[in-house]
Design an enzyme around this catalytic site. Structure first.
Site, PDB file in Angstrom:
ATOM      1  N   ASP A  45      85.170   1.146 -14.118  1.00  0.00           N
ATOM      2  CA  ASP A  45      85.525   1.995 -12.982  1.00  0.00           C
ATOM      3  C   ASP A  45      85.337   3.474 -13.295  1.00  0.00           C
ATOM      4  O   ASP A  45      85.314   3.882 -14.470  1.00  0.00           O
ATOM      5  CB  ASP A  45      86.993   1.776 -12.602  1.00  0.00           C
ATOM      6  CG  ASP A  45      87.239   0.430 -11.944  1.00  0.00           C
ATOM      7  OD1 ASP A  45      86.294  -0.380 -11.870  1.00  0.00           O
ATOM      8  OD2 ASP A  45      88.387   0.185 -11.524  1.00  0.00           O
ATOM      9  N   HIS A 189      87.093   1.475 -18.255  1.00  0.00           N
ATOM     10  CA  HIS A 189      86.729   2.738 -17.617  1.00  0.00           C
ATOM     11  C   HIS A 189      85.710   3.485 -18.470  1.00  0.00           C
ATOM     12  O   HIS A 189      85.916   3.643 -19.677  1.00  0.00           O
ATOM     13  CB  HIS A 189      87.980   3.605 -17.417  1.00  0.00           C
ATOM     14  CG  HIS A 189      89.022   2.960 -16.551  1.00  0.00           C
ATOM     15  ND1 HIS A 189      89.885   1.997 -17.031  1.00  0.00           N
ATOM     16  CD2 HIS A 189      89.327   3.127 -15.229  1.00  0.00           C
ATOM     17  CE1 HIS A 189      90.687   1.602 -16.058  1.00  0.00           C
ATOM     18  NE2 HIS A 189      90.365   2.271 -14.961  1.00  0.00           N
TER      19      HIS A 189
END
Length: 482
Positions: A45, A189
């Site tokens: 993400d 991430h």
């Protein structure tokens, strides 16, 4: 102030908290985990990031691992070359909104614009759109799960706190290896600029990920794109899965509503009509709707004191799961309400705080039959209250309705909440069993000697009324299906 708190509670509960609960805890209308024994999914993400995303792509290429990138549109727009490289190297690109902002803090139209703007960036760079979406922080609202517009919402089955640099690469690798198995959807991430994240945290993630990829290779586990894992699940899904999902959804909504009701009852001091098996809760309130001509020239006006009724969702669900049809559900509900209206009359008469009450009042979608008990049915005025009430009650009825949400779609125009009102003296005329009761207007109602004949004589009439309701409903059902 109480009214403002009530509105805030309604909106936040049904727009945000319950949808988040049913999606995160039970996976309703979201993809969280696959069925494969040898394949798992790495998802990233918040990128692309000009420092860490190229290193990540190099690492994935070295191990021939495929991944899914949920990109933030504003970052993708700044770094189209990274977006193109993701696509060219066979990775899946999904949407993570144009800016990293919670869907709870945006209107539905704003969320749609965020998604559309990000997809436009992806399509412009890669020549292809995407149907995969992960909302920031995995937080969905009511409209995300009720109207996905063909998009597949992807959450995760494991996350590791890799946005914090303090965890360290060693501890992060240990956390990730504990979750390494087939079907897992891992949340990581590749950017550290998001609110709450540490700028250098992705470096630890890269070190830990390399260790995970080495171990996965030894165990013959393969990292695949989310759409690949999703297709594996779809292919292996039995025909009864949809019914199972619906059952989970129903149980989850009931669980959410029970939690909501407990908090609601405490905040707004609702009391049960009965200690056990109550069909509704009540409280004294001030009427804020349009003027209503109740009967015999009497009006319910703004500012009048009323008893506000709230149906017990737990009992509604229990009735819905045992009812053979919607008509059967309505009949059971009318019978229970009739049995408990004398209890309501007793509680109002016994409570000095209820002096000056003009009417009892509720909002319900079951508005065929209450008039037989002395209620009057009125349309809700157009406005925010009607919109919120409609959304909530349709969601509720999609669960308790014996035929499920399909019936609601077929009869969408008929499933409209309405106001049901009964003058307080009518309640006591029909249902008071005890000493005479005097309303604030000085009118006396039937005493205990007259109440019993009134109730007994109404049994036959109510039975006939119920049969009329059955015949009318069956005729309507026949017309709708023909």
């Amino acid at each position: 102030m109480q009214t403002l708190l009530l509105w805030m509670f309604y909106i936040s509960t049904f727009y945000a908290f319950i949808p988040a609960l049913v999606s995160r805890m039970f996976g309703f209308r979201v993809f969280r985990r696959g069925k494969s024994k040898q394949e798992y999914a790495l998802t990233f993400d918040d990128g692309p990031d000009p420092v860490y995303t190229p290193q990540l792509l190099d690492l994935l290429k070295r191990f021939d691992a495929k991944a899914t990138f949920f990109v933030v549109g504003i970052h993708a727009e700044k770094h189209p070359e990274l977006l193109k490289r993701m696509h060219d190297e066979g990775h899946l690109i999904g949407i993570h909104n144009y800016v990293h902002k919670s869907n709870w803090l945006m209107r539905p139209v704003t969320v749609r614009r965020q998604i559309a703007r990000t997809e436009a960036v992806i399509r412009r760079v890669t020549g292809e759109g995407t149907t995969f979406y992960r909302p920031p922080w995995g937080i969905v609202n009511f409209f995300d799960i009720s109207n996905s517009n063909g998009r597949r919402i992807v959450l995760w089955s494991s996350m590791f706190g890799d946005w914090k640099a303090s965890i360290g690469a060693k501890q992060l690798a240990e956390r990730m290896l504990k979750k390494l198995r087939g079907g897992e959807v891992m949340l990581l991430h590749d950017c550290g600029t998001t609110l709450g994240a540490d700028a250098g945290a992705p470096q630890n993630m890269l070190i830990a990920l390399e260790k995970l990829l080495v171990v996965a290779q030894e165990r013959k586990l393969r990292s695949v794109r989310v759409d690949t894992l999703f297709c594996r699940e779809s292919a292996s899904r039995p025909a009864t899965t949809e019914r199972s999902n619906t059952s989970w959804f129903k149980r989850t909504l009931v669980f959410g509503w029970l939690l909501y009701e407990r908090l609601f009852h405490v905040l707004f001091r609702l009391r049960p009509v009965r200690k056990e098996d109550t069909i509704f809760y009540y409280k004294r309130s001030t009427y804020h709707g349009p003027n209503v001509n109740m009967e015999n020239g009497r009006w319910l006006e703004k500012g009048d004191a009323v008893v506000e009724l709230h149906f017990d969702n737990k009992m509604l669900f229990q009735l819905g799961t045992t009812a053979k049809s919607m008509v059967h559900l309505a009949i059971q509900l009318i019978r229970i309400v009739k049995r408990q209206l004398p209890d309501l009359a007793y509680r109002i008469a016994d409570d000095p705080k209820m002096n000056g009450i003009k009417a009892i009042y509720a909002v319900s979608m079951i508005n065929r039959g209450p008039e037989k008990l002395g209620f009057q049915i009125r349309e809700l005025p157009k406005g925010l209250f009607r919109i919120v009430s409609t959304l909530y009650l349709k969601l509720l009825f999609s669960v308790i309705h014996p035929s499920g949400p399909e019936r609601l779609n077929e009869k969408r125009d008929e499933m409209v909440p309405k106001m049901i009102v009964m003058p307080i003296d009518t309640l006591f005329d029909r249902f008071w069993i005890g000493d005479s009761y005097h309303t604030s207007q000085g009118q006396s109602t039937t005493d205990s000697r007259d109440a019993a004949p009134v109730l007994h004589s109404g049994v036959t009439q109510d039975a006939n009324a119920i049969q009329e309701t059955v015949r009318a409903s069956q005729a309507a059902d026949t017309r709708s299906s023909s």
